[in-house]
Design a protein around this motif. Structure first.
Motif, PDB file in Angstrom:
ATOM      1  N   ALA A   1     -56.698 -30.064  11.266  1.00  0.00           N
ATOM      2  CA  ALA A   1     -57.792 -30.340  12.204  1.00  0.00           C
ATOM      3  C   ALA A   1     -57.384 -29.996  13.633  1.00  0.00           C
ATOM      4  CB  ALA A   1     -58.210 -31.802  12.108  1.00  0.00           C
ATOM      5  N   ILE A   2     -56.146 -30.405  14.001  1.00  0.00           N
ATOM      6  CA  ILE A   2     -55.657 -30.097  15.352  1.00  0.00           C
ATOM      7  C   ILE A   2     -55.533 -28.595  15.554  1.00  0.00           C
ATOM      8  CG2 ILE A   2     -53.690 -30.341  16.902  1.00  0.00           C
ATOM      9  CD1 ILE A   2     -53.180 -33.097  15.682  1.00  0.00           C
ATOM     10  N   ALA A   3     -54.990 -27.914  14.541  1.00  0.00           N
ATOM     11  CA  ALA A   3     -54.848 -26.463  14.640  1.00  0.00           C
ATOM     12  C   ALA A   3     -56.201 -25.772  14.767  1.00  0.00           C
ATOM     13  CB  ALA A   3     -54.097 -25.928  13.413  1.00  0.00           C
ATOM     14  N   GLU A   4     -57.196 -26.303  14.060  1.00  0.00           N
ATOM     15  CA  GLU A   4     -58.533 -25.712  14.116  1.00  0.00           C
ATOM     16  C   GLU A   4     -59.146 -25.863  15.503  1.00  0.00           C
ATOM     17  OE1 GLU A   4     -61.443 -23.430  12.507  1.00  0.00           O
ATOM     18  OE2 GLU A   4     -59.613 -24.087  11.509  1.00  0.00           O
ATOM     19  N   PHE A   5     -58.948 -27.022  16.124  1.00  0.00           N
ATOM     20  CA  PHE A   5     -59.468 -27.238  17.470  1.00  0.00           C
ATOM     21  C   PHE A   5     -58.736 -26.363  18.485  1.00  0.00           C
ATOM     22  CE2 PHE A   5     -61.636 -30.909  15.797  1.00  0.00           C
ATOM     23  CZ  PHE A   5     -62.712 -31.079  16.656  1.00  0.00           C
ATOM     24  N   ARG A   6     -57.437 -26.150  18.278  1.00  0.00           N
ATOM     25  CA  ARG A   6     -56.697 -25.271  19.182  1.00  0.00           C
ATOM     26  C   ARG A   6     -57.123 -23.826  19.016  1.00  0.00           C
ATOM     27  NH1 ARG A   6     -50.462 -27.596  18.615  1.00  0.00           N
ATOM     28  NH2 ARG A   6     -50.783 -29.500  19.864  1.00  0.00           N
ATOM     29  N   ARG A   7     -57.398 -23.451  17.775  1.00  0.00           N
ATOM     30  CA  ARG A   7     -57.811 -22.069  17.511  1.00  0.00           C
ATOM     31  C   ARG A   7     -59.210 -21.790  18.027  1.00  0.00           C
ATOM     32  NH1 ARG A   7     -60.419 -18.718  14.086  1.00  0.00           N
ATOM     33  NH2 ARG A   7     -61.564 -20.473  13.213  1.00  0.00           N
ATOM     34  N   THR A   8     -60.094 -22.796  17.960  1.00  0.00           N
ATOM     35  CA  THR A   8     -61.481 -22.627  18.388  1.00  0.00           C
ATOM     36  C   THR A   8     -61.816 -23.718  19.391  1.00  0.00           C
ATOM     37  OG1 THR A   8     -61.959 -21.845  16.146  1.00  0.00           O
ATOM     38  CG2 THR A   8     -63.843 -22.279  17.574  1.00  0.00           C
ATOM     39  N   PRO A   9     -61.566 -23.493  20.679  1.00  0.00           N
ATOM     40  CA  PRO A   9     -61.850 -24.517  21.699  1.00  0.00           C
ATOM     41  C   PRO A   9     -63.318 -24.927  21.746  1.00  0.00           C
ATOM     42  CG  PRO A   9     -60.453 -22.768  22.595  1.00  0.00           C
ATOM     43  CD  PRO A   9     -60.913 -22.302  21.257  1.00  0.00           C
ATOM     44  N   LEU A  10     -64.219 -24.055  21.264  1.00  0.00           N
ATOM     45  CA  LEU A  10     -65.641 -24.385  21.276  1.00  0.00           C
ATOM     46  C   LEU A  10     -65.953 -25.633  20.459  1.00  0.00           C
ATOM     47  CD1 LEU A  10     -67.276 -20.852  20.808  1.00  0.00           C
ATOM     48  CD2 LEU A  10     -67.214 -22.217  22.892  1.00  0.00           C
ATOM     49  N   LEU A  11     -65.076 -25.981  19.507  1.00  0.00           N
ATOM     50  CA  LEU A  11     -65.321 -27.150  18.665  1.00  0.00           C
ATOM     51  C   LEU A  11     -65.294 -28.452  19.461  1.00  0.00           C
ATOM     52  CD1 LEU A  11     -63.303 -26.303  15.421  1.00  0.00           C
ATOM     53  CD2 LEU A  11     -65.751 -26.067  15.844  1.00  0.00           C
ATOM     54  N   ALA A  12     -64.711 -28.428  20.649  1.00  0.00           N
ATOM     55  CA  ALA A  12     -64.701 -29.636  21.482  1.00  0.00           C
ATOM     56  C   ALA A  12     -66.112 -30.050  21.875  1.00  0.00           C
ATOM     57  CB  ALA A  12     -63.849 -29.397  22.735  1.00  0.00           C
ATOM     58  N   LEU A  13     -67.031 -29.094  21.855  1.00  0.00           N
ATOM     59  CA  LEU A  13     -68.424 -29.391  22.195  1.00  0.00           C
ATOM     60  C   LEU A  13     -69.144 -30.161  21.099  1.00  0.00           C
ATOM     61  CD1 LEU A  13     -69.426 -25.926  23.725  1.00  0.00           C
ATOM     62  CD2 LEU A  13     -68.704 -27.982  24.944  1.00  0.00           C
ATOM     63  N   ILE A  14     -68.468 -30.446  19.988  1.00  0.00           N
ATOM     64  CA  ILE A  14     -69.088 -31.151  18.874  1.00  0.00           C
ATOM     65  C   ILE A  14     -69.543 -32.553  19.288  1.00  0.00           C
ATOM     66  CG2 ILE A  14     -67.028 -32.265  17.940  1.00  0.00           C
ATOM     67  CD1 ILE A  14     -69.646 -30.421  15.837  1.00  0.00           C
ATOM     68  N   VAL A  15     -68.963 -33.082  20.359  1.00  0.00           N
ATOM     69  CA  VAL A  15     -69.351 -34.425  20.824  1.00  0.00           C
ATOM     70  C   VAL A  15     -70.809 -34.462  21.275  1.00  0.00           C
ATOM     71  CG1 VAL A  15     -67.005 -35.023  21.501  1.00  0.00           C
ATOM     72  CG2 VAL A  15     -68.522 -33.935  23.155  1.00  0.00           C
TER      73      VAL A  15
ATOM     74  N   LEU B   1     -81.228 -28.504  26.941  1.00  0.00           N
ATOM     75  CA  LEU B   1     -79.902 -28.077  27.379  1.00  0.00           C
ATOM     76  C   LEU B   1     -78.809 -28.624  26.467  1.00  0.00           C
ATOM     77  CD1 LEU B   1     -80.336 -28.547  31.256  1.00  0.00           C
ATOM     78  CD2 LEU B   1     -80.366 -26.402  29.966  1.00  0.00           C
ATOM     79  N   LEU B   2     -78.926 -29.908  26.089  1.00  0.00           N
ATOM     80  CA  LEU B   2     -77.912 -30.502  25.226  1.00  0.00           C
ATOM     81  C   LEU B   2     -77.942 -29.905  23.821  1.00  0.00           C
ATOM     82  CD1 LEU B   2     -78.082 -34.293  26.221  1.00  0.00           C
ATOM     83  CD2 LEU B   2     -76.317 -32.625  26.805  1.00  0.00           C
ATOM     84  N   SER B   3     -79.135 -29.596  23.312  1.00  0.00           N
ATOM     85  CA  SER B   3     -79.214 -28.995  21.980  1.00  0.00           C
ATOM     86  C   SER B   3     -78.617 -27.597  21.965  1.00  0.00           C
ATOM     87  CB  SER B   3     -80.668 -28.960  21.505  1.00  0.00           C
ATOM     88  OG  SER B   3     -81.476 -28.190  22.376  1.00  0.00           O
ATOM     89  N   VAL B   4     -78.777 -26.862  23.059  1.00  0.00           N
ATOM     90  CA  VAL B   4     -78.166 -25.537  23.163  1.00  0.00           C
ATOM     91  C   VAL B   4     -76.644 -25.654  23.085  1.00  0.00           C
ATOM     92  CG1 VAL B   4     -77.707 -23.632  24.752  1.00  0.00           C
ATOM     93  CG2 VAL B   4     -80.048 -24.407  24.399  1.00  0.00           C
ATOM     94  N   VAL B   5     -76.096 -26.624  23.834  1.00  0.00           N
ATOM     95  CA  VAL B   5     -74.642 -26.827  23.825  1.00  0.00           C
ATOM     96  C   VAL B   5     -74.176 -27.307  22.455  1.00  0.00           C
ATOM     97  CG1 VAL B   5     -72.734 -28.102  24.866  1.00  0.00           C
ATOM     98  CG2 VAL B   5     -74.611 -27.283  26.293  1.00  0.00           C
ATOM     99  N   ALA B   6     -74.964 -28.178  21.808  1.00  0.00           N
ATOM    100  CA  ALA B   6     -74.556 -28.757  20.526  1.00  0.00           C
ATOM    101  C   ALA B   6     -74.555 -27.732  19.402  1.00  0.00           C
ATOM    102  CB  ALA B   6     -75.481 -29.924  20.171  1.00  0.00           C
ATOM    103  N   ILE B   7     -75.423 -26.734  19.486  1.00  0.00           N
ATOM    104  CA  ILE B   7     -75.511 -25.739  18.421  1.00  0.00           C
ATOM    105  C   ILE B   7     -74.274 -24.844  18.391  1.00  0.00           C
ATOM    106  CG2 ILE B   7     -76.766 -23.652  17.698  1.00  0.00           C
ATOM    107  CD1 ILE B   7     -79.331 -25.052  18.534  1.00  0.00           C
ATOM    108  N   VAL B   8     -73.625 -24.653  19.537  1.00  0.00           N
ATOM    109  CA  VAL B   8     -72.478 -23.737  19.617  1.00  0.00           C
ATOM    110  C   VAL B   8     -71.337 -24.153  18.682  1.00  0.00           C
ATOM    111  CG1 VAL B   8     -70.695 -22.807  21.140  1.00  0.00           C
ATOM    112  CG2 VAL B   8     -73.056 -22.951  21.934  1.00  0.00           C
TER     113      VAL B   8
END
Length: 381
Positions: free
Chosen positions: A20-34, A55-62
């Motif tokens: 999980a940590i490696a996946e977040f490091r590989r894809t920083p966009l996953l931090a937007l999952i919050v 605006l929030l839904s646009v960010v959440a879809i990424v």
């Protein structure tokens, strides 16, 4: 035996956390999952806050699009080339498909058609041009499989012609009724799906040696285990459906407040957000001097949308939409798709690329975006 038992007892928890940590490091966009739970809760608490929800839904879809991309790779990697190709065709652009289905159900056909045209243009100009630019800034000259690029560009040209025909008939001869346009679009949708299926047979079976070098994305990173990929695919698809419903429900009011039209939102915003994960992969591959993979991602995704996603939406509209959707686009969208296809053909003709080729493709995309923002087209009939 001892090593196996030792690893079996200690590895799973650590492996899961480490992965999980490696996946977040590989894809920083996953931090937007919050933002996914945030937008879902906000829609329950304050459904009238359309601009903020948009605006929030646009960010959440990424990040959801990034997870869908990885889950699709995991499932397709375990099924073989033929079935894997079909899964990629079905799931590779699932984000755009789910958003379009939500808009289709709401009767926002202009948003649906704009997202289709925008995804095609964005992949062929922005994604491909960005890959050329990013890769070219690090490497003086890069090469890619021009056979695969020409094949995908030819498929795009065919789909553009299929979309051009209903639009031309409506402009040249006003006599045909709406029923004629719907019948023609239905026939063309079925034809395009058949052509795409035969194209997969050609590239994955009968002439697969011509496409052998078009990227092995899993060499540096292993796909997820099949159970993990399947569960993630199901859960994230449901979340994308929920967020897409919020997005579609808020887009009209939010677009007015932000000075945008549904055409611009669909053509630019939805296309960029839905393709964020693929763009990240394409740009990373270009930086790693794997431009062949970048070209395959960009043009392959555009071909999927033109020959698979758009026809499927036409067929599905007979069941979920208030009325059947046609393949009749407004003239500006047809012109932009045709220009984008021609640009992709010219850029991929030589099998080599440098950074300035990317600048030219991005410039054409910027021209389209500025035009749509300042002088949006009227809704097609």
């Amino acid at each position: 035996m001892h090593n196996f038992e030792e690893r079996g007892a200690a590895a799973p928890p650590r492996s899961a956390i480490g992965a999980a940590i490696a996946e977040f490091r590989r894809t920083p966009l996953l931090a937007l999952i919050v933002f996914v739970p945030v937008v879902i809760l906000l829609e329950r608490v304050s459904p009238e806050a359309h601009t903020l929800l948009f605006l929030l839904s646009v960010v959440a879809i990424v990040p959801l699009a990034a997870l869908l991309s990885r889950a699709t790779e995991a499932v397709a990697a375990k099924t073989g080339d033929a079935v894997g190709g079909l899964l990629n065709a079905t799931l590779g652009n699932l984000t755009e498909l789910v958003i379009s289905l939500a808009a289709l159900q709401a009767g926002q056909y202009l948003l649906v058609k704009a997202s289709i045209a925008g995804a095609i243009v964005t992949n062929t100009l922005f994604m491909l041009g960005g890959a050329f630019l990013v890769g070219g800034l690090k490497h003086h000259l890069q090469e890619f499989n021009r056979v695969n690029a020409r094949f995908q560009a030819s498929l795009l040209f065919l789909a553009t012609i299929a979309i051009l025909v209903p639009s031309l008939i409506s402009e040249v001869d006003r006599a045909p009724a709406a029923a004629f346009s719907q019948q023609l679009s239905l026939g063309l949708a079925i034809l395009l799906i058949i052509v795409y299926a035969l194209g997969m047979l050609f590239s994955l079976r009968t002439h697969r040696e011509l496409f052998a070098s078009s990227g092995h994305a899993e060499e540096e990173e292993k796909p997820w285990p099949l159970p993990v990929g399947t569960v993630v695919l199901i859960v994230v698809t449901l979340l994308v459906a929920m967020v897409s419903e919020i997005f579609v429900g808020s887009v009209q009011v939010a677009a007015q407040h932000l000075g945008m039209t549904p055409a611009f939102v669909g053509f630019i915003v939805v296309a960029l957000v839905g393709g964020a994960a693929e763009m990240t992969s394409a740009f990373s591959a270009a930086r790693a001097n794997r431009l062949d993979l970048s070209v395959s991602i960009a043009l392959g995704s555009a071909a999927q949308i033109a020959l698979f996603v758009a026809p499927v939406l036409v067929l599905v509209s007979y069941f979920v939409g208030p009325a059947p959707m046609s393949l009749q686009f407004w003239p500006g969208a047809v012109a932009m798709m045709l220009v984008a296809t021609m640009a992709a053909t010219l850029l991929s003709n030589g099998g080599r690329a440098a950074w300035y080729a990317g600048v030219m493709a991005l410039a054409v995309y910027a021209i389209f975006g500025l035009t749509l923002f300042l002088l949006p087209p009227g809704a097609p009939s």
